[in-house]
Scaffold this motif. Structure first.
Motif: not given
Ligand SMILES: NC(=O)c1ccc[n+]([C@@H]2O[C@H](COP(=O)([O-])OP(=O)(O)OC[C@H]3O[C@@H](n4cnc5c(N)ncnc54)[C@H](OP(=O)(O)O)[C@@H]3O)[C@@H](O)[C@H]2O)c1
Length: 294
Positions: A101-102, A108-114, A162-169
């Motif tokens: 679970p995450i 939230d960009d930091k939340s995605i990165h973390d 959200g989709t863009i930043v997640c795909a970036r990560e």
């Protein structure tokens, strides 16, 4: 009169109507059934699914776990995550991998990165990323001239940004490995538009263009990127009472099941889905083909 037609005459009209309505319908596939040939398709694969606590996301997680994957199931709410993971454990669908679970908020960009970093620190690698978190304004959907700016921002930030930043990560994690699969969840509403849901339609249409563009960028690194565009997928609290009105609009005459979207996602992630990229897989019972009747 033949014996067959005599028997037919004896059947009450209401029973005939029932048989006509229900015969030929695809029965709901039992959750998490694993075909013998698929048993270990994802053994050793590490996959993140955002919005894993929701209707479609939890079905995708279940399908991948049942076929051996380690899945990072993401959602904003720790309690909800815990409940879904406990359900998977209770139903013994985790076969070979783990369910991690995450807590991850896609606005939230930091939340995605973390969240992605936490998953990789626990598993060592990211093989696939299912960018599924999102949804429409539901109770707040309105014609554009009445729509509130904060609702528009929320829908676009969650679904598109959200989709863009997640795909970036995800791409950052996959490029060094020279392989990976990204699936973005769009919608037939993004392809066709829908009155009072223009913000949602815009966010999902944006995902279609984004998918093609990054597919072009990432192919050279062995990464494929595809979209899934569901039509109306059965989701009990949302659809209560609206089934006949909605299912009239597609030629199969029923809602889609979350398991069917999960099967499609699994197909794309599996080795059977290695040689297509930048595509939009429409799963809508024929709803986007054209007008049904008048
Ligand atoms: N159901 C349909 O008929 C249909 C049709 C076409 C497309 N889709 C698309 O399919 C996807 C899943 O839909 P669904 O029907 O399964 O919806 P759902 O049951 O409402 O689930 C939505 C999921 O997204 C998560 N989420 C929402 N906002 C988030 C945020 N800011 N950060 C992280 N997670 C967030 C929710 O998690 P928490 O609330 O736990 O954080 C939940 O897990 C969506 O992108 C939707 O647009 C659905």
């Amino acid at each position: 009169m033949s014996f067959g037609s005599a028997v037919k005459k004896l059947i009450p009209k209401s029973l005939k109507r029932y048989i006509k309505k229900n015969m030929g319908q695809t029965p709901r596939q039992a959750d998490y059934i694993v075909r013998e040939s698929d048993k270990e398709r994802f053994l050793g694969k590490n996959i993140i699914v955002t919005g894993g606590t929701g209707a479609i996301g939890s079905a995708v997680c279940a399908r991948l776990l049942a076929e051996g994957a380690t899945v990072g199931i993401c959602g904003r709410n720790e309690e909800k995550l815990k409940a879904v993971v406990e359900k998977f454990e209770r139903e013994k669908i985790i076969r070979g991998g783990k369910c991690i679970p995450i807590v991850l908020d896609v606005t939230d960009d930091k939340s995605i990165h973390d969240g992605v970093a936490e998953f990789i620190s626990k598993t060592g690698r990211l093989d696939a990323f299912v960018n599924n978190a999102g949804g429409g304004a539901r109770g707040d959907s309105k014609p554009i001239f009445e729509q509130d700016i904060d609702v528009i921002d929320r829908v676009l930030n969650t679904n598109l940004r959200g989709t863009i930043v997640c795909a970036r990560e995800a791409a950052k994690a996959m490029v060094p490995n020279k392989r990976g699969k990204i699936i973005n969840m769009s919608s037939v509403v993004g392809m066709n538009g829908k009155a009072t849901m223009s913000d949602y339609a815009a966010s999902k249409a944006g995902i279609l263009g984004f998918t093609k563009s990054i597919a072009l960028e990432l192919g050279q690194y062995g990464i494929t990127v595809n979209c899934i565009s569901p039509g109306m997928v059965n989701q009990i609290p949302f659809d209560k009472g609206s089934e006949p009105r909605t299912t009239n609009k597609n030629c199969l005459g029923r809602f889609g099941y979350t398991d069917e979207v999960a099967d499609l996602a699994a197909y794309i992630i599996s080795d059977s889905g290695n040689y297509f990229t930048g595509h939009n897989f429409v799963i809508d019972g024929g709803r986007s083909l054209g007008l049904m009747g008048d």
